[in-house]
Design a protein around this motif. Structure first.
Motif, short mmCIF file in Angstrom:
data_model
loop_
_atom_site.label_atom_id
_atom_site.label_comp_id
_atom_site.label_asym_id
_atom_site.label_seq_id
_atom_site.Cartn_x
_atom_site.Cartn_y
_atom_site.Cartn_z
N LEU A 11 0.80 -1.27 0.03
CA LEU A 11 0.09 0.16 0.04
C LEU A 11 0.80 1.37 -0.19
O LEU A 11 2.04 1.36 0.38
CB LEU A 11 -0.92 -0.10 1.24
CG LEU A 11 -0.37 0.03 2.58
CD1 LEU A 11 -0.15 1.61 3.04
CD2 LEU A 11 -1.09 -0.80 3.64
N SER A 12 0.38 2.50 -0.36
CA SER A 12 0.77 3.68 -0.17
C SER A 12 -0.22 4.51 0.15
O SER A 12 -1.50 4.57 -0.23
CB SER A 12 1.71 4.23 -1.43
OG SER A 12 0.79 4.40 -2.52
N CYS A 13 0.06 5.74 0.69
CA CYS A 13 -0.92 6.59 1.05
C CYS A 13 -0.35 7.85 1.79
O CYS A 13 0.93 7.88 2.08
CB CYS A 13 -1.97 6.21 2.21
SG CYS A 13 -0.89 5.61 3.67
N PRO A 14 -1.06 9.12 1.95
CA PRO A 14 -0.47 10.42 2.71
C PRO A 14 0.01 9.89 3.91
O PRO A 14 -0.50 8.87 4.61
CB PRO A 14 -1.69 11.03 2.58
CG PRO A 14 -2.64 10.48 1.55
CD PRO A 14 -2.62 9.38 1.50
N ASP A 15 1.35 10.21 4.16
CA ASP A 15 1.79 10.05 5.59
C ASP A 15 1.12 10.71 6.72
O ASP A 15 0.65 11.77 6.59
CB ASP A 15 3.16 10.07 5.66
CG ASP A 15 4.32 9.52 6.66
OD1 ASP A 15 3.58 8.58 7.24
OD2 ASP A 15 5.40 9.86 6.91
N ARG A 16 0.65 9.97 7.73
CA ARG A 16 0.22 10.43 8.82
C ARG A 16 0.44 9.45 10.10
O ARG A 16 1.01 8.39 9.76
CB ARG A 16 -1.28 10.51 8.80
CG ARG A 16 -2.06 9.42 8.33
CD ARG A 16 -3.48 9.69 8.11
NE ARG A 16 -4.10 9.61 9.30
CZ ARG A 16 -5.48 9.28 9.37
NH1 ARG A 16 -6.34 9.57 8.62
NH2 ARG A 16 -6.15 9.13 10.67
N VAL A 17 0.30 9.92 11.23
CA VAL A 17 0.14 8.90 12.42
C VAL A 17 -0.76 7.91 12.48
O VAL A 17 -1.91 8.01 12.02
CB VAL A 17 -0.05 9.78 13.89
CG1 VAL A 17 0.20 8.99 14.93
CG2 VAL A 17 1.31 10.91 14.02
N GLY A 18 -0.35 6.51 12.85
CA GLY A 18 -1.46 5.45 13.12
C GLY A 18 -1.84 4.44 12.05
O GLY A 18 -2.32 3.84 12.10
N ILE A 19 -0.94 4.79 10.68
CA ILE A 19 -1.23 3.92 9.68
C ILE A 19 -0.75 2.45 10.07
O ILE A 19 -1.28 1.23 9.88
CB ILE A 19 -0.28 4.24 8.26
CG1 ILE A 19 -0.59 5.62 8.05
CG2 ILE A 19 -0.52 3.40 7.49
CD1 ILE A 19 0.27 6.34 7.08
N ASP A 42 8.30 8.76 2.78
CA ASP A 42 9.17 9.78 1.85
C ASP A 42 8.78 10.99 2.29
O ASP A 42 7.64 11.64 2.06
CB ASP A 42 8.75 9.37 0.36
CG ASP A 42 9.47 10.35 -0.75
OD1 ASP A 42 10.20 11.43 0.02
OD2 ASP A 42 9.76 9.79 -1.67
N ALA A 43 9.60 11.68 2.98
CA ALA A 43 9.33 12.94 3.45
C ALA A 43 9.28 14.17 2.45
O ALA A 43 8.67 15.16 2.79
CB ALA A 43 10.56 13.50 4.68
N MET A 44 9.82 14.11 1.47
CA MET A 44 9.93 15.10 0.29
C MET A 44 8.59 15.14 -0.32
O MET A 44 8.18 16.25 -0.56
CB MET A 44 10.97 14.46 -0.73
CG MET A 44 12.15 14.56 -0.36
SD MET A 44 13.05 16.17 0.00
CE MET A 44 12.88 16.96 -1.52
N VAL A 45 7.77 14.02 -0.27
CA VAL A 45 6.26 14.14 -0.92
C VAL A 45 5.42 13.78 0.08
O VAL A 45 4.07 13.60 -0.26
CB VAL A 45 6.28 13.21 -2.23
CG1 VAL A 45 7.12 13.30 -3.30
CG2 VAL A 45 6.58 11.64 -1.67
N GLY A 46 5.74 13.32 1.26
CA GLY A 46 4.78 13.05 2.45
C GLY A 46 4.01 12.02 2.16
O GLY A 46 2.72 11.88 2.25
N ARG A 47 4.58 10.81 1.58
CA ARG A 47 4.09 9.57 1.36
C ARG A 47 4.26 8.63 2.05
O ARG A 47 5.62 8.54 2.35
CB ARG A 47 4.14 9.41 -0.36
CG ARG A 47 3.20 8.35 -0.81
CD ARG A 47 2.08 8.75 -1.19
NE ARG A 47 1.19 8.07 -1.80
CZ ARG A 47 -0.23 8.11 -2.03
NH1 ARG A 47 -0.95 8.94 -1.58
NH2 ARG A 47 -1.01 7.16 -2.38
N PHE A 48 3.45 7.55 2.53
CA PHE A 48 4.00 6.32 3.15
C PHE A 48 3.97 5.02 2.37
O PHE A 48 2.83 4.99 1.82
CB PHE A 48 3.19 6.23 4.53
CG PHE A 48 3.63 5.23 5.44
CD1 PHE A 48 4.59 5.32 6.26
CD2 PHE A 48 2.78 4.07 5.47
CE1 PHE A 48 5.09 4.22 7.14
CE2 PHE A 48 3.10 2.98 6.35
CZ PHE A 48 4.33 2.96 7.02
#
Length: 286
Positions: A11-19, A42-48
């Motif tokens: 999976l990939s998704c916008p990065d945030r707490v709790g994934i 990926d801190a550059m694009v904010g993606r997990f």
């Protein structure tokens, strides 16, 4: 020894707490056993990005039920995701022209059970390898490509891919440029081996281009095919050192060894659902 059957979630998704907590909790509450876990932010694009292997027999339901339950989490976190069953062999349609080394290598690995795949057919724009392919018990389809027949030829190739329920199409030194409509119809399903270290030396005769520039390293690149020539997301690469005494024929000879290894590794990563694409780049959980 073969591994136990697994469900592979990526999976990939916008990065945030709790994934990680949400995904792990879903598996744990059903007594699921996670055998491998990888993730990258990926801190550059904010993606997990995340990949899990779960023992199939540890869950009390089948893969369809797992998908239904996971969809609730996926919606909450705005995920792009998939779940695959390791017991389901992927069907690989190989395409080749008149360079034999990558075809030979893939057939040898398949024959030795090094690649857990089915090869429903091989497609070529030349008759050169019919005997070799049919000796392996694999159907061979000759689809010539000329300036006058290109459109019909690629329609035929797409029909063959569909008829054979292909999962992935491998261009094992298939020396034709696929039309944009074909690339767009199968995003992430067409894998190419290019005989240079991309993005350097795109297009034809890259070894000769490299020789003309006097480079000290040559390489090979396994990448997904897009409508932009040799610009698709890169899966795997490798290089070998050369020097001023090497001629173009030497570069071609050295390069063939790299091409075989890079294509085999890149294809394996894809078959094992280790590759996630985003913004024309890949995350590869090796």
């Amino acid at each position: 020894m073969s591994l136990a059957r697994r469900f592979v979630l990526k999976l990939s998704c916008p990065d945030r707490v709790g994934i990680v907590a949400a995904v792990s909790h879903l598996v744990a509450k059903h007594q699921g056993w996670i055998t491998e876990a990888n993730h990258h932010a990926d801190a550059m694009v904010g993606r997990f990005f995340m990949r899990l292997e779960i023992l199939a027999d540890s869950l009390p339901f089948n893969i369809e039920a797992f998908r239904e339950q996971f969809a609730l989490i996926a919606d909450e976190f705005d995920m792009t995701w998939s779940v695959a069953d390791s017991a389901q062999k992927k069907r690989v349609v190989i395409m080749v022209s008149r360079q034999e080394h990558c075809l030979y290598d893939l057939l040898a690995r398949w024959h030795a059970d090094e690649l857990n795949i089915e090869i429903p057919c091989v497609i070529s724009n030349h008759e050169t390898f019919r005997g070799l392919v049919e000796w392996h018990g694999i159907p061979f389809h000759y689809v010539p490509v000329t300036p006058e027949t290109k459109e019909a030829s690629y329609e035929k190739i797409m029909d063959l891919f569909e008829e054979n329920a292909g999962d992935v199409m491998v261009l094992a030194r298939y020396m034709q440029i696929l039309p944009p409509q074909m690339c767009e119809k199968y995003p992430g399903q067409i894998i190419n081996i290019h005989h240079s270290f991309l993005p350097s030396f795109v297009g034809a005769k890259p070894y000769h281009q490299a020789y003309a520039r006097g480079v000290k390293l040559i390489g090979a690149t396994c990448h997904f095919v897009t409508s932009e020539l040799d610009q698709g997301p890169i899966i795997e690469q490798d290089v070998i050192r050369i020097d001023h005494s090497d001629q173009p024929d030497d570069l071609v000879r050295y390069g063939k060894d790299i091409e075989k290894a890079v294509l085999a590794r890149g294809l394996r990563y894809h078959l094992e659902d280790r590759v996630i694409t985003f913004n024309n780049k890949t995350v590869v959980f090796r």
